[in-house]
Design a protein around this motif. Sequence first.
Motif, PDB file in Angstrom:
ATOM      1  N   LEU A   1      -5.905   3.806 -12.212  1.00 53.90           N
ATOM      2  CA  LEU A   1      -6.546   2.496 -12.365  1.00 53.90           C
ATOM      3  C   LEU A   1      -7.862   2.412 -11.600  1.00 53.90           C
ATOM      4  N   GLU A   2      -7.945   3.145 -10.508  1.00 54.98           N
ATOM      5  CA  GLU A   2      -9.113   3.062  -9.614  1.00 54.98           C
ATOM      6  C   GLU A   2      -9.679   4.462  -9.393  1.00 54.98           C
ATOM      7  N   PRO A   3     -10.188   5.094 -10.478  1.00 54.17           N
ATOM      8  CA  PRO A   3     -10.596   6.503 -10.344  1.00 54.17           C
ATOM      9  C   PRO A   3     -11.755   6.716  -9.367  1.00 54.17           C
ATOM     10  N   GLU A   4     -12.529   5.671  -9.123  1.00 54.17           N
ATOM     11  CA  GLU A   4     -13.682   5.820  -8.215  1.00 54.17           C
ATOM     12  C   GLU A   4     -13.273   5.825  -6.734  1.00 54.17           C
ATOM     13  N   SER A   5     -12.103   5.281  -6.447  1.00 58.79           N
ATOM     14  CA  SER A   5     -11.708   5.127  -5.046  1.00 58.79           C
ATOM     15  C   SER A   5     -11.182   6.438  -4.485  1.00 58.79           C
ATOM     16  N   ARG A   6     -11.453   6.666  -3.220  1.00 62.24           N
ATOM     17  CA  ARG A   6     -11.012   7.917  -2.590  1.00 62.24           C
ATOM     18  C   ARG A   6      -9.514   7.914  -2.337  1.00 62.24           C
ATOM     19  N   ASN A   7      -8.969   6.744  -2.157  1.00 61.79           N
ATOM     20  CA  ASN A   7      -7.520   6.615  -1.978  1.00 61.79           C
ATOM     21  C   ASN A   7      -7.159   5.152  -2.220  1.00 61.79           C
ATOM     22  N   TYR A   8      -5.877   4.838  -2.152  1.00 58.84           N
ATOM     23  CA  TYR A   8      -5.364   3.494  -2.450  1.00 58.84           C
ATOM     24  C   TYR A   8      -5.974   2.469  -1.481  1.00 58.84           C
ATOM     25  N   GLY A   9      -6.001   2.825  -0.202  1.00 59.94           N
ATOM     26  CA  GLY A   9      -6.568   1.908   0.792  1.00 59.94           C
ATOM     27  C   GLY A   9      -8.037   1.649   0.524  1.00 59.94           C
ATOM     28  N   ASP A  10      -8.745   2.703   0.121  1.00 59.38           N
ATOM     29  CA  ASP A  10     -10.172   2.575  -0.188  1.00 59.38           C
ATOM     30  C   ASP A  10     -10.384   1.629  -1.372  1.00 59.38           C
ATOM     31  N   ALA A  11      -9.429   1.601  -2.309  1.00 59.42           N
ATOM     32  CA  ALA A  11      -9.541   0.681  -3.447  1.00 59.42           C
ATOM     33  C   ALA A  11      -9.530  -0.766  -2.943  1.00 59.42           C
ATOM     34  N   TYR A  12      -8.608  -1.097  -2.036  1.00 59.18           N
ATOM     35  CA  TYR A  12      -8.618  -2.448  -1.445  1.00 59.18           C
ATOM     36  C   TYR A  12      -9.923  -2.694  -0.702  1.00 59.18           C
ATOM     37  N   ASP A  13     -10.351  -1.673   0.022  1.00 58.23           N
ATOM     38  CA  ASP A  13     -11.540  -1.815   0.863  1.00 58.23           C
ATOM     39  C   ASP A  13     -12.765  -2.210   0.031  1.00 58.23           C
ATOM     40  N   ARG A  14     -12.866  -1.625  -1.157  1.00 62.45           N
ATOM     41  CA  ARG A  14     -14.022  -1.922  -2.012  1.00 62.45           C
ATOM     42  C   ARG A  14     -14.077  -3.378  -2.436  1.00 62.45           C
ATOM     43  N   TYR A  15     -12.926  -4.043  -2.392  1.00 63.59           N
ATOM     44  CA  TYR A  15     -12.895  -5.460  -2.774  1.00 63.59           C
ATOM     45  C   TYR A  15     -12.856  -6.381  -1.544  1.00 63.59           C
ATOM     46  N   GLY A  16     -13.051  -5.820  -0.371  1.00 62.81           N
ATOM     47  CA  GLY A  16     -13.055  -6.655   0.851  1.00 62.81           C
ATOM     48  C   GLY A  16     -11.662  -7.061   1.289  1.00 62.81           C
ATOM     49  N   LEU A  17     -10.686  -6.192   0.988  1.00 63.87           N
ATOM     50  CA  LEU A  17      -9.291  -6.539   1.268  1.00 63.87           C
ATOM     51  C   LEU A  17      -8.626  -5.531   2.207  1.00 63.87           C
ATOM     52  N   PHE A  18      -9.419  -4.945   3.093  1.00 69.86           N
ATOM     53  CA  PHE A  18      -8.835  -3.895   3.941  1.00 69.86           C
ATOM     54  C   PHE A  18      -9.420  -3.979   5.350  1.00 69.86           C
TER      55      PHE A  18
ATOM     56  N   LEU B   1       0.829  -1.206   0.000  1.00 78.22           N
ATOM     57  CA  LEU B   1       0.000   0.000   0.000  1.00 78.22           C
ATOM     58  C   LEU B   1       0.866   1.260   0.000  1.00 78.22           C
ATOM     59  N   SER B   2       0.543   2.169  -0.924  1.00 76.98           N
ATOM     60  CA  SER B   2       1.120   3.531  -0.906  1.00 76.98           C
ATOM     61  C   SER B   2       2.616   3.524  -0.635  1.00 76.98           C
ATOM     62  N   GLU B   3       3.338   2.780  -1.473  1.00 81.91           N
ATOM     63  CA  GLU B   3       4.769   2.588  -1.263  1.00 81.91           C
ATOM     64  C   GLU B   3       5.612   3.655  -1.940  1.00 81.91           C
ATOM     65  N   ASN B   4       5.279   3.936  -3.222  1.00 80.34           N
ATOM     66  CA  ASN B   4       6.161   4.744  -4.056  1.00 80.34           C
ATOM     67  C   ASN B   4       5.289   5.737  -4.832  1.00 80.34           C
ATOM     68  N   ALA B   5       5.788   6.956  -5.031  1.00 80.95           N
ATOM     69  CA  ALA B   5       4.940   8.007  -5.622  1.00 80.95           C
ATOM     70  C   ALA B   5       4.381   7.604  -6.983  1.00 80.95           C
ATOM     71  N   SER B   6       5.200   6.963  -7.825  1.00 83.05           N
ATOM     72  CA  SER B   6       4.703   6.621  -9.163  1.00 83.05           C
ATOM     73  C   SER B   6       3.658   5.509  -9.087  1.00 83.05           C
ATOM     74  N   GLU B   7       3.787   4.635  -8.126  1.00 83.85           N
ATOM     75  CA  GLU B   7       2.788   3.576  -7.924  1.00 83.85           C
ATOM     76  C   GLU B   7       1.460   4.188  -7.454  1.00 83.85           C
ATOM     77  N   VAL B   8       1.520   5.127  -6.518  1.00 84.03           N
ATOM     78  CA  VAL B   8       0.300   5.740  -5.985  1.00 84.03           C
ATOM     79  C   VAL B   8      -0.436   6.481  -7.112  1.00 84.03           C
ATOM     80  N   ALA B   9       0.325   7.165  -7.973  1.00 86.10           N
ATOM     81  CA  ALA B   9      -0.289   7.893  -9.096  1.00 86.10           C
ATOM     82  C   ALA B   9      -0.956   6.904 -10.063  1.00 86.10           C
ATOM     83  N   TRP B  10      -0.304   5.773 -10.284  1.00 90.51           N
ATOM     84  CA  TRP B  10      -0.848   4.751 -11.192  1.00 90.51           C
ATOM     85  C   TRP B  10      -2.166   4.174 -10.644  1.00 90.51           C
TER      86      TRP B  10
END
Length: 424
Positions: free
Chosen positions: A235-252, A222-231
């Motif tokens: 990839l997940e424009p609907e998610s509020r943040n990277y953690g929220d993207a996992y959360d939407r799939y039941g992975l958080f 999660l949220s390791e490197n700036a270029s990864e976070v931007a990517w």
Amino acid sequence: MKLYKANIIFTREKEQFEVVEHGYVGVENGRVVGLASNADAFGEDVEDVVDYGDCLLIPAMNDMHVHAPQYRNQAISMDLELLPWLKQYTFPEEAKYKDTHYAERMYSRFVHDLWRFGTMRTVAFATIHLESTRLLMELFREAGMGAMVGKVDMDRNAIDALHVRVDEAMARNEAIIAEWNDPDGLVKPIITPRFIPSCTPAMLRACGELAQRYQLPVQSHLSENASEVAWVRELEPESRNYGDAYDRYGLFGQTPTIMAHCVFTAGDELELMTRRNVMVAHCPTSNLNLGSGIAPIRSFLNSGVKVGLGSDISGGNDLSIMRMMVYAIQMSKLYYNHDKSKHFLTLSEAFWIATKSAGSFFGKVGSFEPGYEFDALVIDDSDLNHDNYSLIHRLERFIYMGDDRHIAVRFCRGCEIPEPRIRD
Ligand code: GUN
Ligand code: FE
């Protein structure tokens, strides 16, 4: 009951060490019964007393994030940031684990060296391959060391040899779960989507459902490197943040979850992590080598987010969790230099993070309080203790300048762990 006598040091709370000079720890059925300065305190049913003289006795180490199939790449190829590093060095190495003979050679060295450094519990990534993942689990079981091992799930943005269709990936997970999902087992499966860029929404959804169905823990990055976070934002424009993207799939945090790095975790993401009780695996050497940044460890501690330490081989270069405590303290001092409101870690805090805080992911592990599983290291620091240092200074010197040669005996769940065999 068995008694072990030594200079006992551990942390109940992060603020301070508990010390019993020339004390006894009583162990029965793999668990700590209690501590005392006098053997009589344990009553009649003592079968045996093992005296470790002037040695230190401390909880064993936990590595909360490490890639077993990157062991051959340890301490090489550190000239790129995360995303090109994965493509150029890491994915081609992991593809080799289709070959179980190669896997056996490398994984047996990996398990052996975890043992060397006193790491008795490990949360590991394997690869996408079923047979070599089974082999890694078998090697941990044979060694008697605790591990959560993840068969890695990934189906995009890597190389063809590492892409597995969702149904096939889940069939492999089911096969491992059928063999290894024993609640009392020392070696267990953990659901392991590599990270959002490697997994299609269908793969992430399937991972979340599987974790839920078998109530299995989850690990990822999660949220390791700036270029990864931007990517991930793309990839997940609907998610509020990277953690929220996992959360939407039941992975958080829907089941116990550990996320490596969290260098850029703040604001809503930190708030969600806190609410969902997601643990951070802090990997300081990896964050240095891949140019990722400095994780805000003090913010995690202040928010009540649990933290453990990870070697993250081969983003990280050092397998020693003792040394990881030093790096964590040193990096927190750099962070403090830029933000004086975030005080740097103390020695007892780093020790607590590596032992009791990390150990909580495995149950009651990482302390010598009654009921805790007896995972312990006997430290013979006689060559570092040439001038009668205090017990805390002896521990500090072992952590800062000692190495595996000072670890005389290792215990996991009450059993003394002999040196594992290397396979060729
Ligand atoms: N993110 C996705 N895969 C990896 C990996 O293998 N190492 C690190 N450090 N970060 C990752
Ligand atoms: Fe990693």
